[in-house]
Enzyme design. Structure first.
Site, mmCIF file in Angstrom:
data_model
loop_
_atom_site.group_PDB
_atom_site.id
_atom_site.type_symbol
_atom_site.label_atom_id
_atom_site.label_comp_id
_atom_site.label_asym_id
_atom_site.label_seq_id
_atom_site.Cartn_x
_atom_site.Cartn_y
_atom_site.Cartn_z
ATOM 1 N N GLY A 50 0.860 -1.184 0.000
ATOM 2 C CA GLY A 50 0.000 0.000 0.000
ATOM 3 C C GLY A 50 0.887 1.221 0.000
ATOM 4 O O GLY A 50 1.726 1.373 -0.884
ATOM 5 N N GLU A 51 0.735 2.046 0.994
ATOM 6 C CA GLU A 51 1.523 3.280 1.095
ATOM 7 C C GLU A 51 1.978 3.405 2.548
ATOM 8 O O GLU A 51 1.148 3.620 3.443
ATOM 9 C CB GLU A 51 0.645 4.449 0.628
ATOM 10 C CG GLU A 51 1.290 5.793 0.768
ATOM 11 C CD GLU A 51 2.668 5.869 0.142
ATOM 12 O OE1 GLU A 51 2.821 5.535 -1.045
ATOM 13 O OE2 GLU A 51 3.604 6.249 0.871
ATOM 14 N N SER A 52 3.278 3.287 2.742
ATOM 15 C CA SER A 52 3.790 3.203 4.120
ATOM 16 C C SER A 52 3.557 4.485 4.926
ATOM 17 O O SER A 52 3.362 4.421 6.145
ATOM 18 C CB SER A 52 5.276 2.852 4.115
ATOM 19 O OG SER A 52 6.018 3.829 3.415
ATOM 20 N N CYS A 82 6.179 -5.179 0.347
ATOM 21 C CA CYS A 82 6.307 -3.826 -0.218
ATOM 22 C C CYS A 82 6.191 -2.751 0.875
ATOM 23 O O CYS A 82 7.112 -2.615 1.667
ATOM 24 C CB CYS A 82 5.312 -3.630 -1.353
ATOM 25 S SG CYS A 82 5.828 -2.323 -2.470
ATOM 26 N N ARG A 139 6.181 0.490 -7.410
ATOM 27 C CA ARG A 139 6.845 1.560 -6.619
ATOM 28 C C ARG A 139 7.545 0.950 -5.400
ATOM 29 O O ARG A 139 7.367 1.383 -4.259
ATOM 30 C CB ARG A 139 5.835 2.636 -6.198
ATOM 31 C CG ARG A 139 5.334 3.457 -7.376
ATOM 32 C CD ARG A 139 4.276 4.466 -6.996
ATOM 33 N NE ARG A 139 4.721 5.413 -5.966
ATOM 34 C CZ ARG A 139 5.551 6.433 -6.188
ATOM 35 N NH1 ARG A 139 6.046 6.642 -7.391
ATOM 36 N NH2 ARG A 139 5.882 7.235 -5.217
ATOM 37 N N HIS A 176 5.063 -8.222 -4.450
ATOM 38 C CA HIS A 176 3.692 -8.539 -4.017
ATOM 39 C C HIS A 176 3.295 -9.951 -4.433
ATOM 40 O O HIS A 176 2.588 -10.099 -5.438
ATOM 41 C CB HIS A 176 2.709 -7.580 -4.697
ATOM 42 C CG HIS A 176 2.809 -6.165 -4.276
ATOM 43 N ND1 HIS A 176 2.051 -5.631 -3.264
ATOM 44 C CD2 HIS A 176 3.575 -5.143 -4.737
ATOM 45 C CE1 HIS A 176 2.325 -4.350 -3.119
ATOM 46 N NE2 HIS A 176 3.253 -4.028 -4.006
ATOM 47 N N GLU A 178 1.049 -11.661 -3.288
ATOM 48 C CA GLU A 178 -0.411 -11.796 -3.153
ATOM 49 C C GLU A 178 -1.132 -11.469 -4.453
ATOM 50 O O GLU A 178 -2.329 -11.724 -4.583
ATOM 51 C CB GLU A 178 -0.928 -10.910 -1.995
ATOM 52 C CG GLU A 178 -0.926 -9.401 -2.228
ATOM 53 C CD GLU A 178 0.446 -8.723 -2.035
ATOM 54 O OE1 GLU A 178 1.474 -9.425 -1.935
ATOM 55 O OE2 GLU A 178 0.466 -7.483 -1.999
HETATM 56 N N1 GLN Z 1 5.991 3.190 -2.421
HETATM 57 C C1 GLN Z 1 5.153 2.689 -1.384
HETATM 58 C C2 GLN Z 1 5.570 3.181 -0.007
HETATM 59 O O1 GLN Z 1 6.502 3.872 0.138
HETATM 60 C C3 GLN Z 1 5.101 1.177 -1.383
HETATM 61 C C4 GLN Z 1 4.427 0.680 -2.621
HETATM 62 C C5 GLN Z 1 3.680 -0.587 -2.467
HETATM 63 O O2 GLN Z 1 3.415 -1.092 -1.372
HETATM 64 N N2 GLN Z 1 3.255 -1.118 -3.594
HETATM 65 O O3 GLN Z 1 4.939 2.877 0.943
#
Ligand code: GLN
Length: 196
Positions: A50-52, A82, A139, A176, A178
């Protein structure tokens, strides 16, 4: 542990459903986890992609950061993919101002490491000596350096970057699994959970 281990998927943000499915295919009982009470009821935790930065802020808001840190310190198995890998890193590069992690794995993880030109890509790589898997990078971070207790489980063929690691009961991948329908990485984690 003879019965199915109960594995939570941190459900503050990210691709929760896909992890639940892959864990169930691997013989675990998977449940979303948002609250401290739900965390207390699981044997292990998956921190999804996701997005950390968002995940960190929501973990603070939902008062989950410290309870998860404590469980990790007590030896709860955890797997991060990720953004989840970023969350399990003791140190990060390229974080936003003040960005905190859960920590647990003695490594430096660089966010968005593969650069803008290759926001996402797929590659085949050997995972933990169990044969080639298709790895989906979005990403994605890579592991910049690891401490002496961290085992490297996977590297990219191009560039030789570390993208899968394990330290005791903690597992992390830049990619990923999953999203591919191949549950071998989740099966590896479920085996780890059964061992601990
Ligand atoms: N770039 C995202 C982050 O910094 C991670 C990307 C992802 O989980 N697909 O959290």
């Amino acid at each position: 542990m003879t019965s199915a281990p109960k594995i939570g998927v941190l459900a503050l943000q990210g691709d929760v459903r896909e992890h639940v499915r892959a864990l169930e295919e691997s013989g675990a009982a998977a449940v979303p986890v948002r609250r401290p009470g739900e965390l207390a009821a699981v044997d292990a935790l998956v921190v999804p992609g996701g997005e950390s930065t968002t995940m960190w802020k929501l973990a603070v808001t939902f008062e989950m950061l410290d309870p998860i840190r404590l469980r990790i310190k007590e030896g709860m198995p955890a797997y991060g993919s990720c953004a989840g890998m970023i969350m399990l890193a003791d140190r990060i590069e390229g974080g936003v101002e003040g960005q905190e992690t859960l920590g647990g794995i003695d490594m430096v993880v660089r966010r968005n490491a593969f650069g803008r030109q290759v926001d996402s890509f797929e590659a085949d790589l050997d995972f933990a000596g169990r044969g080639e898997i298709r790895a989906v990078f979005i990403r994605a971070p890579w592991v910049e350096s690891v401490g002496p207790d961290v085992e490297v489980l996977g590297r990219t063929a191009a560039g030789d970057r570390i993208v899968a690691v394990r330290q005791g009961p903690l597992l992390a991948t830049s990619f990923h699994p999953e999203l591919t329908g191949d549950a071998r990485v989740h099966s590896y984690f479920v085996e780890m959970v059964r061992e601990f």
